[in-house]
Design a protein around this motif. Structure first.
Motif, PDB file in Angstrom:
ATOM      1  N   VAL A  62       4.339  10.974  -3.954  1.00 11.11           N
ATOM      2  CA  VAL A  62       3.098  10.266  -4.247  1.00 11.11           C
ATOM      3  C   VAL A  62       2.666  10.436  -5.699  1.00 11.11           C
ATOM      4  N   SER A  63       1.916   9.440  -6.158  1.00  8.90           N
ATOM      5  CA  SER A  63       1.124   9.529  -7.377  1.00  8.90           C
ATOM      6  C   SER A  63      -0.322   9.369  -6.945  1.00  8.90           C
ATOM      7  N   ALA A  64      -1.198   9.069  -7.872  1.00  9.80           N
ATOM      8  CA  ALA A  64      -2.588   8.834  -7.495  1.00  9.80           C
ATOM      9  C   ALA A  64      -2.749   7.516  -6.752  1.00  9.80           C
ATOM     10  N   THR A  65      -1.789   6.585  -6.922  1.00  5.41           N
ATOM     11  CA  THR A  65      -1.960   5.242  -6.378  1.00  5.41           C
ATOM     12  C   THR A  65      -0.782   4.748  -5.545  1.00  5.41           C
ATOM     13  N   ARG A  66       0.350   5.452  -5.541  1.00  3.97           N
ATOM     14  CA  ARG A  66       1.530   4.991  -4.823  1.00  3.97           C
ATOM     15  C   ARG A  66       2.024   6.079  -3.885  1.00  3.97           C
ATOM     16  N   GLY A  67       2.577   5.655  -2.746  1.00  4.35           N
ATOM     17  CA  GLY A  67       3.115   6.608  -1.798  1.00  4.35           C
ATOM     18  C   GLY A  67       4.407   6.109  -1.170  1.00  4.35           C
ATOM     19  N   MET A  68       5.400   6.989  -1.090  1.00  4.37           N
ATOM     20  CA  MET A  68       6.697   6.647  -0.518  1.00  4.37           C
ATOM     21  C   MET A  68       7.083   7.702   0.510  1.00  4.37           C
ATOM     22  N   ALA A  69       7.262   7.273   1.751  1.00  5.84           N
ATOM     23  CA  ALA A  69       7.726   8.166   2.816  1.00  5.84           C
ATOM     24  C   ALA A  69       9.237   8.204   2.803  1.00  5.84           C
ATOM     25  N   ASP A  92       0.813  -1.217   0.000  1.00  6.72           N
ATOM     26  CA  ASP A  92       0.000   0.000   0.000  1.00  6.72           C
ATOM     27  C   ASP A  92       0.849   1.272   0.000  1.00  6.72           C
ATOM     28  N   GLY A  93       2.077   1.161   0.427  1.00  4.17           N
ATOM     29  CA  GLY A  93       3.003   2.281   0.473  1.00  4.17           C
ATOM     30  C   GLY A  93       4.295   1.778   1.085  1.00  4.17           C
ATOM     31  N   TRP A  94       5.297   2.657   1.205  1.00  5.51           N
ATOM     32  CA  TRP A  94       6.545   2.183   1.785  1.00  5.51           C
ATOM     33  C   TRP A  94       7.352   3.315   2.386  1.00  5.51           C
ATOM     34  N   LEU A  95       8.227   2.920   3.319  1.00  2.00           N
ATOM     35  CA  LEU A  95       9.199   3.814   3.932  1.00  2.00           C
ATOM     36  C   LEU A  95      10.561   3.534   3.303  1.00  2.00           C
ATOM     37  N   LEU A  96      11.218   4.578   2.823  1.00  2.00           N
ATOM     38  CA  LEU A  96      12.542   4.444   2.234  1.00  2.00           C
ATOM     39  C   LEU A  96      13.539   5.250   3.048  1.00  2.00           C
ATOM     40  N   GLY A  97      14.534   4.574   3.589  1.00  2.00           N
ATOM     41  CA  GLY A  97      15.594   5.262   4.299  1.00  2.00           C
ATOM     42  C   GLY A  97      16.534   5.958   3.334  1.00  2.00           C
ATOM     43  N   PRO A  98      17.421   6.787   3.831  1.00  2.00           N
ATOM     44  CA  PRO A  98      18.361   7.513   2.961  1.00  2.00           C
ATOM     45  C   PRO A  98      19.365   6.556   2.331  1.00  2.00           C
ATOM     46  N   HIS A  99      19.890   6.933   1.185  1.00  2.00           N
ATOM     47  CA  HIS A  99      20.913   6.124   0.521  1.00  2.00           C
ATOM     48  C   HIS A  99      22.196   6.941   0.387  1.00  2.00           C
ATOM     49  N   ASP A 100      23.303   6.217   0.325  1.00  2.00           N
ATOM     50  CA  ASP A 100      24.621   6.852   0.204  1.00  2.00           C
ATOM     51  C   ASP A 100      25.256   6.377  -1.097  1.00  2.00           C
ATOM     52  N   ASN A 101      24.625   6.752  -2.227  1.00  2.00           N
ATOM     53  CA  ASN A 101      25.101   6.244  -3.514  1.00  2.00           C
ATOM     54  C   ASN A 101      26.507   6.756  -3.851  1.00  2.00           C
TER      55      ASN A 101
END
Length: 358
Positions: free
Chosen positions: A264-271, A68-77
């Motif tokens: 967010v889009s209409a259907t996806r959400g990323m914190a 339904d959605g997700w939490l994304l931590g920071p990245h160190d690319n």
């Protein structure tokens, strides 16, 4: 339509991510007494490179399509080995792949925190797919090229459709706040690209006669925010301008450590917290988890709106109140002038939630 269980992906990321993302999960679990949340751990970042040979495995992307959605931590690319360092980072890829066109970034000064401009309470609404970030505005490739070793060229792309949808997001949000929108642009110089952004936002504004609309050049806006940030409500702008202004407003409000966001889009959400992975303080228990905690709250609020379910919004409100109560009570991390560690601050927020939900 309400639902019984929300399945949320959780990706710790790099640097301080494995400290602040679990803190956010813990706070959500403490507040979500009326919600059934199923957490779906997924690999991303350096640990994914070590195990799967890529910072964003296909299995992770496929799994995100089913939550339904997700939490994304920071990245160190920047620390990734080549060729991963030179490729689109996990956050950029996910924003592009799932068309997460709206990046909503609040900046709010808390009582008890050392804000540079007390009273700041605004939201940056950032168009997330086009503009001057060439790695996201083309179908394939980075959107940059070098015809000679001494010349580098990048595309800046603006389309009416993309500007319209981000403008609607801004005006709808303003109706929930103080009914003021400021369009930030550079149309005096970039007359076609930034000019189109301004013109389309003005066109959309006509559909919201109850919302006051103004505009400002990006350079003038940066100066105005330092002097009088509390006068602004919702700021809508293109990708790169929004990225820059949101870092500025976060520091004005107190610290990048308190700056949340959702994509967010209409259907996806990323914190996703606005700040980066801060590898210099990783593992030291000094990182501020507020941005990640409040990002999770924003995701819950978005889920509630999407599913017409008031419960996630109530949980989000409890989380925000508990964070504010904790800071107001003098428990803050070093970036806000305090001495509490990541775990101690999270403990205090959980205690505040328990007091509120008795």
């Amino acid at each position: 339509m309400t639902q019984d269980t929300y399945r949320l992906g959780v990706m710790d990321g790099d640097g301080i991510g494995p400290e602040i993302v679990p803190a956010a999960v813990r706070v959500v679990d403490a507040a979500a007494q009326e919600l059934d949340i199923e957490w779906v751990p997924l690999p991303v970042g350096r640990t994914a490179i070590d195990e799967f040979g890529t910072p964003l495995p296909e299995s992770t992307v496929e799994a995100l399509s089913g939550v339904d959605g997700w939490l994304l931590g920071p990245h160190d690319n920047a620390s990734y080995p080549e060729p991963h360092r030179s490729r689109l980072n996990p956050s950029g890829f996910l924003r592009k792949h799932f068309d997460l066109f709206a990046n909503i970034r609040p900046a709010r000064a808390f009582d008890g925190a050392r804000a540079l401009v007390p009273g700041t309470d605004l939201v940056i609404v950032r168009e997330n797919t086009q503009g001057f970030y060439a790695d996201r505005n083309t179908f394939a490739g980075a959107g940059e090229f070098m015809p000679t070793p001494d010349v580098a060229i990048a595309h800046a792309i603006f389309t009416r459709e993309s500007v319209e949808r981000i403008a609607h997001e801004a005006f709808r949000l303003a109706r929930q706040r103080r009914r003021r929108v400021t369009v930030v642009h550079k149309a005096n110089v970039l007359r076609l690209t930034s000019g189109l952004f301004l013109d389309v936002c003005r066109d959309v504004a006509r559909q919201y006669p109850d919302v006051e609309v103004g505009d400002a050049h990006i350079d003038a806006m940066a100066a105005a925010l330092v002097r009088r940030a509390p006068e602004f409500d919702v700021i809508v702008t293109e990708n790169m301008f929004g990225d820059i202004l949101s870092d500025l407003t976060a520091e004005i409000a107190g610290s990048l450590g308190i700056a949340p966001s959702v994509n967010v889009s209409a259907t996806r959400g990323m914190a996703q917290a606005t700040h980066g992975s801060a590898p210099d303080i990783a593992g030291r228990d000094v990182a501020n988890p507020v941005a990640m905690i409040l990002s999770a709250a924003m995701l819950l609020e978005w889920l509630g709106e999407r599913h017409d379910d008031p419960a996630p919004a109530r949980v989000a409100g409890t989380i925000r109140d508990a964070v504010a109560d904790t800071i107001r009570g003098g428990v803050t991390t070093p970036d806000l002038g305090g001495s509490a560690g990541t775990r101690a601050f999270t403990d205090a927020v959980v205690v505040s939630i328990k007091h509120m939900t008795r």
